[in-house]
Design an enzyme around this catalytic site. Structure first.
Site, PDB file in Angstrom:
ATOM      1  N   ALA A 336       0.825  -1.216   0.000  1.00 32.64           N
ATOM      2  CA  ALA A 336       0.000   0.000   0.000  1.00 32.64           C
ATOM      3  C   ALA A 336       0.853   1.258   0.000  1.00 32.64           C
ATOM      4  O   ALA A 336       0.482   2.282  -0.577  1.00 32.64           O
ATOM      5  CB  ALA A 336      -0.918   0.006   1.219  1.00 32.64           C
ATOM      6  N   ASP A 382      23.931  36.129 -25.880  1.00 25.97           N
ATOM      7  CA  ASP A 382      24.626  36.892 -26.915  1.00 25.97           C
ATOM      8  C   ASP A 382      23.603  37.776 -27.617  1.00 25.97           C
ATOM      9  O   ASP A 382      22.404  37.489 -27.602  1.00 25.97           O
ATOM     10  CB  ASP A 382      25.246  35.950 -27.955  1.00 25.97           C
ATOM     11  CG  ASP A 382      26.478  35.249 -27.423  1.00 25.97           C
ATOM     12  OD1 ASP A 382      27.234  35.871 -26.680  1.00 25.97           O
ATOM     13  OD2 ASP A 382      26.662  34.069 -27.756  1.00 25.97           O
ATOM     14  N   ASP A 710      28.441  30.397 -28.751  1.00 18.33           N
ATOM     15  CA  ASP A 710      28.593  29.766 -30.055  1.00 18.33           C
ATOM     16  C   ASP A 710      30.049  29.429 -30.362  1.00 18.33           C
ATOM     17  O   ASP A 710      30.354  28.388 -30.904  1.00 18.33           O
ATOM     18  CB  ASP A 710      27.999  30.631 -31.171  1.00 18.33           C
ATOM     19  CG  ASP A 710      28.489  32.086 -31.112  1.00 18.33           C
ATOM     20  OD1 ASP A 710      29.448  32.367 -30.373  1.00 18.33           O
ATOM     21  OD2 ASP A 710      27.899  32.927 -31.805  1.00 18.33           O
ATOM     22  N   ASP A 714      33.673  30.198 -25.923  1.00 19.86           N
ATOM     23  CA  ASP A 714      32.490  30.310 -25.054  1.00 19.86           C
ATOM     24  C   ASP A 714      32.259  29.031 -24.252  1.00 19.86           C
ATOM     25  O   ASP A 714      31.496  29.032 -23.282  1.00 19.86           O
ATOM     26  CB  ASP A 714      31.224  30.575 -25.894  1.00 19.86           C
ATOM     27  CG  ASP A 714      31.234  31.957 -26.516  1.00 19.86           C
ATOM     28  OD1 ASP A 714      31.930  32.840 -25.975  1.00 19.86           O
ATOM     29  OD2 ASP A 714      30.555  32.155 -27.534  1.00 19.86           O
ATOM     30  N   ASN A 776      -1.482   6.548  -2.073  1.00 22.02           N
ATOM     31  CA  ASN A 776      -0.782   5.505  -1.332  1.00 22.02           C
ATOM     32  C   ASN A 776      -0.926   5.681   0.175  1.00 22.02           C
ATOM     33  O   ASN A 776      -1.113   4.701   0.913  1.00 22.02           O
ATOM     34  CB  ASN A 776       0.704   5.494  -1.705  1.00 22.02           C
ATOM     35  CG  ASN A 776       0.947   4.803  -3.040  1.00 22.02           C
ATOM     36  OD1 ASN A 776       1.114   5.467  -4.054  1.00 22.02           O
ATOM     37  ND2 ASN A 776       0.956   3.487  -3.037  1.00 22.02           N
ATOM     38  N   GLU A 779      -4.189   4.417   1.209  1.00 19.28           N
ATOM     39  CA  GLU A 779      -4.217   2.959   1.326  1.00 19.28           C
ATOM     40  C   GLU A 779      -3.593   2.500   2.644  1.00 19.28           C
ATOM     41  O   GLU A 779      -4.105   1.590   3.313  1.00 19.28           O
ATOM     42  CB  GLU A 779      -3.467   2.336   0.136  1.00 19.28           C
ATOM     43  CG  GLU A 779      -4.164   2.562  -1.206  1.00 19.28           C
ATOM     44  CD  GLU A 779      -3.256   2.191  -2.379  1.00 19.28           C
ATOM     45  OE1 GLU A 779      -2.387   1.313  -2.186  1.00 19.28           O
ATOM     46  OE2 GLU A 779      -3.401   2.771  -3.468  1.00 19.28           O
TER      47      GLU A 779
END
Length: 995
Positions: A336, A382, A710, A714, A776, A779
């Site tokens: 459970a 950028d 890019d 970098d 749960n 349960e």
């Protein structure tokens, strides 16, 4: 390696004479000779090209490349064989929870055997051990579902891998083409540039200031200079200056190389063991889920021990049956408590999320990066191509005698030179403009070519450089300077901010001239003369100030400025240039290291003003990010005034906002830097190391920083950022490898959209966690209180001893693994709420399941247990709310009906809980039908429950019995109370939030 020289006569062939099979055999021998028997570094480059049957000027044809790919295979290292499907399926059973359930199966089987052995003659009992059979069947179903969900997640990850597959530039069919790295074959001509990852082993054909980082292969920490000259003797791997190797990266310059080895026939392939599959490290979210499961497991164990001890003390264990019943109780509590399908559902939801992101041009390389995305508090971007369109157009040309405008936009070489006031352009100004654009197009690595469709144009290289090529074509300056041929280059770097080439004048006895371009303020410092009215004179301080004033004026108008200069060298030999250093043989070692001798006494031509319009959608994206508590920071190498103008137009800073320069950053200590980065949102004239400083400073302040990049330089900043973002179009391979996310369209708006999607995914994860865990807990409370209060509720037969569990383990498994799974998955694709970008970013230190959510979970869990036990009590004699119509039934029959009631009430309570769990505060009736998948899942769960109740053999398997219509009203009415209780709680929470 046997370093013998290649014998061209043995390796070359004449395709027009030899049959095809002989041609292929000889080609294979040629490559094997290059790879295994000879050292290409000791062989002349032309002989290597001849041996591999390729013309270095045109490269391979597409047909020939395909034939070689079929022959030699893809350019990739061997990896461990994939795990067979049957093994993946069996791995679904390798889980402590499964072991627990198998133990429960064994206990049930033993209980059935004991019951059979001790049964009185003629007594009816279970013909088969149905509990054991059902648990095993449910485990198999769970394994199938887990396997399918894992396969779906793998498909998503594989799709992402294909999207981020590395590509390389090669010369094919006489033109530079970008292809998948895996398609490179022996004989291909590699075209290498700064930031490229070398995709295969190759022999250099040409190099300009080429430096390659080979630490990954040789351990050498400093980038190695490369030259195409043939070596005079065999060298160690790190000293083969005319060779390039797979997996290394270009840090400076350009070059071309002929591929001599691919895949496992490269140097890295020879030393690499088979790549074994590695276990992915658990993500923070997965770690927290494991933590939650452990807490639940420990809590349940404690509850089970307490209950068993209490039963042992109060009632004692009178028989083996009592012990087995008690153990089954413990198993029921464990089943459970733990949400069995949680891990698989979490993976699938993340996989579906990144697939949606990929469809919107944001390619997330790892599923767990989604967690970080939703927490971003700063986006460092950028300017060029990300905040702007990256459609560079030279609009202004300013020369000493005046200023002109070039018409036309984009990369189509169509337009005219016109004066600013619309009058005819004087001849002296026109000549100075042509000289300026000529210098710009010669000091240039860009390329413009016609696209496949008529009227379209494609660019190769940096868009800024290509804009100069376009401008030169518009004015025909390219034709005026067509007699110059480049012979040497000092490449552009972000530190130098300039580029120079040396070109030979075919119309002037081959004499050499330097052409240079770069940031005007930088290039101007190397000039001491100026070209005016067809004559050269000394550059005065007044000239210098006028030029700098023009730079500021153009920058304020949002133009990016580039200066151009030249210098006749009055010689036809590089070695005779004054100040050039040569070796004892009179050869120049590396001209790129002698910039001080070349870039001096330059003559100023003029400058261009390049416009790159902001993307129209970016301003809205910046505003959306601001509403979400996310700060946008612009970082650029442009002039501070240009940067400030673009930033103010986009709403990043106010109209009077200022930009901080890289030079100013260099003067600051750590405390001053942290103060500056907390206040300033625009940085100009910065170098890559400044990006790293900025991102580290922002992180010290507790920010979750995204950083775009890019170029190769970098990569450190992109890697250090919490969310490294590489450009998919203009980004280098090195940067893409360092990033966690790639923008397929290089668009800032895509970053903001990805953050929005990341927040939505995280919200959905919290929704289904609230749903699953509260179910749960419901349960657990049902089983626990059902046992503790069994006497008051009528669950326990007064005439019997031992433990009676309110719900069977098989019933709890059915709920957890089947009826819960579909709604939980549907909640993972719940539409985003309107306020997803109207709240502050979540901190990574915040718990996924915080105190408020635990409050929801426990509150709903208690309500579920109460309504479930009330429903059972109504069908049991001796309970608090007993329906007297059941008095005529025996206790065993009552218990079957009561369990069916409790089982069904719990299922429907969880379905109502699914509707309620979509928000912590917002009413469930807001957007009630917005998630069609959830309603489909609820319908599926109801159908499954009907099967369990009305299909006879499932009645036996799950201990259920068909319910009359009135019982259904009771089930739905009691279960609906979960939704009512949730709404009441939300009303109080909203009232408290307003206060």
């Amino acid at each position: 390696m046997d370093d013998r020289i290649i014998d061209p006569s043995a390796l070359s062939r004449e395709p027009h004479v030899e049959p095809e099979d002989a041609k292929e055999t000889q080609e294979v021998k040629a490559q094997q000779a290059l790879l295994n028997d000879v050292d290409p570094s000791l062989t002349d480059a032309d002989q290597v090209a001849q041996a591999l049957n390729v013309d270095p000027r045109t490269g391979l044809s597409s047909e020939e490349a395909k034939r070689r790919l079929d022959k030699f295979g893809p350019n990739e290292l061997a990896s461990a064989p994939p795990v067979p499907k049957w093994k993946k399926f069996l791995q679904q059973f390798q889980d402590p929870l499964v072991y627990l359930l198998l133990a429960a199966t064994a206990i049930s089987l033993v209980a059935w055997i004991i019951e059979k052995v001790n049964a009185a003659p003629g007594a009816e009992g279970e013909a088969l051990p149905f509990d054991s059979i059902v648990i095993v069947l449910i485990l198999i179903v769970n394994a199938v579902l887990g396997y399918m969900q894992e396969a779906k997640a793998e498909e998503a990850v594989n799709a992402l891998s294909e999207m981020t597959a590395p590509t390389s530039n090669v010369l094919r069919n006489g033109r530079v083409e970008r292809i998948n790295t895996t398609d490179i074959v022996p004989g291909d001509i590699l075209v290498l540039g700064e930031g490229d990852t070398v995709p295969a082993d190759g022999r250099l054909l040409a190099a300009a200031s080429l430096r390659i980082a080979e630490a990954s292969l040789t351990g050498e920490s400093v980038p190695v200079g490369k030259k195409p000259a043939t070596l005079d003797s065999a060298k160690a791997l790190g000293d083969r200056a005319n060779m390039v190797f797979n997996g290394t990266s270009v840090t400076q310059g350009t070059g071309r190389a002929i591929v001599t080895g691919t895949g496992m026939n490269t140097q890295v392939g020879k030393i690499a063991d088979l790549l074994q599959s590695t276990e992915d490290e658990a993500t923070p979210l997965q770690k927290e889920m494991n933590h939650v499961s452990k807490i639940l497991g420990i809590a349940v164990c404690i509850i089970a021990v307490v209950v068993l001890l209490a039963l042992a003390v109060l009632e004692g264990f009178h028989s083996v049956h009592d012990v087995i019943d008690s153990l089954l109780l413990a198993v029921s509590l464990a089943v459970a408590a733990v949400p069995e399908g949680l891990a698989a559902i979490l993976t699938v939801v993340l996989a579906l999320g990144v697939q949606r992101m990929a469809a919107h041009h944001a390619i997330v390389k790892k599923l767990h990066s989604v967690e970080t995305l939703g927490s971003a508090s700063v986006i460092c971007s950028d300017k060029t191509g990300t905040l702007t369109r990256n459609e560079m157009t030279v609009e202004r040309v300013v020369v000493p005698s005046g200023e002109v405008e070039l018409t036309g936009t984009g990369y189509a070489p169509e337009g005219d030179m016109v004066s600013i006031d619309g009058s005819a352009v004087p001849e002296n100004i026109a000549n100075e403009v042509l000289a300026t654009l000529g210098a710009g197009t010669l000091a240039n690595d860009g390329e413009l070519r016609e696209g496949e469709k008529p009227g379209t144009w494609e660019i190769v290289g940096d868009p800024t450089e290509v804009s100069l090529v376009v401008a030169a074509r518009k004015t025909h300056a390219d034709k005026k300077f067509a007699h110059f041929d480049r012979v040497a280059e000092i490449p552009f770097t972000s530190e130098r901010k300039r580029m120079s080439v040396i070109a030979r004048n075919a119309t002037d006895a081959g004499k050499l001239t330097v052409f240079a371009k770069g940031a005007p303020d930088v290039l101007l410092s190397y000039c001491d003369r100026i070209y005016v009215n067809g004559a050269i004179r000394k550059l005065t301080e007044g000239d210098r100030q006028d030029i700098l004033d023009t730079v500021e004026r153009l920058s304020r108008e949002a133009y990016r400025t580039l200066g151009e200069a030249f210098r006749p060298l009055e010689t036809d030999s590089l070695a005779q240039i004054p100040g050039i250093r040569t070796n004892s043989a009179g050869e120049i070692s590396d001209i790129s290291e002698q910039a001080e001798a070349i870039e001096q006494h330059l003559i100023w031509n003029g400058m261009v003003g390049i416009i790159d319009p902001p993307r129209t959608e970016v301003r809205d994206a910046v505003a959306e990010a601001h509403r979400a508590g996310i700060r946008t920071v612009m970082i650029t190498g442009d002039h501070p005034l240009t940067a400030a103008r673009i930033a103010s137009d986009l709403g990043i800073i106010a109209k009077d906002g200022k930009a901080l320069t890289g030079d100013e950053l260099d003067t600051m200590d750590e405390a001053q830097l942290d103060k500056a980065t907390s206040e300033v949102s625009v940085y100009a004239r910065v170098a890559p190391e400044h990006k790293l400083k900025i991102v580290e400073s922002l992180q010290r302040q507790g920010n979750i920083a995204a950083m775009t990049g890019d170029g190769v330089n970098d990569a450190p900043a992109v890697k250090s950022a919490d969310i490294g973002v590489a450009m998919g179009i203009t980004g280098t391979e090195v940067t893409k490898q360092s990033a966690k996310m790639i923008l397929a369209d290089d668009n800032f708006s895509t970053i903001v959209a990805a953050v929005r999607e990341g927040r939505g995914i995280f919200d959905n994860i919290r929704k289904f966690l609230r749903y699953l865990l509260s179910s749960n807990v419901g349960e657990v409370f049902t089983v626990f209180f059902g046992v503790v209060l069994a006497g008051w509720l009528g669950i326990k037969n007064p005439e019997s001893v031992g433990v009676t569990v309110p719900l069977l383990a098989t019933q709890l498994l059915w709920i957890n693994l089947l009826t819960d799974a579909a709604p939980a998955l549907a909640m993972g694709v719940d539409p985003m709420t309107e306020d997803v970008m109207n709240r502050k970013p979540r901190k990574l230190t915040d718990r996924v399941i915080d105190g408020a959510m635990w409050g929801d979970i426990i509150y709903i869990g208690i309500i579920m247990a109460i309504v479930t036990l009330i429903g059972m009590d109504m069908h049991l004699t001796g309970g608090l709310f007993t329906d007297r119509s059941v008095d005529a039934m025996g206790h065993d029959a009552q218990m079957v009906e009561a369990r069916t009631m409790g089982f069904t009430i719990l299922v429907f309570a969880q379905l109502f809980n699914a509707i309620a769990s979509r928000s912590h505060l917002q009413s469930a009736f807001v957007g009630l039908f917005s998630n069609k998948w959830l309603w489909g899942a609820i319908g599926l769960s109801i159908v499954l429950q009907l099967f369990v109740i009305y299909v006879p053999f499932l009645n036996t398997a799950f201990g259920t019995t068909p319910l009359p219509p009135m019982a259904w009203l009771e089930c739905i009415g009691l279960a609906f109370f979960v939704l009512v209780a949730s709404e009441v709680r939300k009303v109080f929470l909203r009232m408290r939030a307003k206060k």
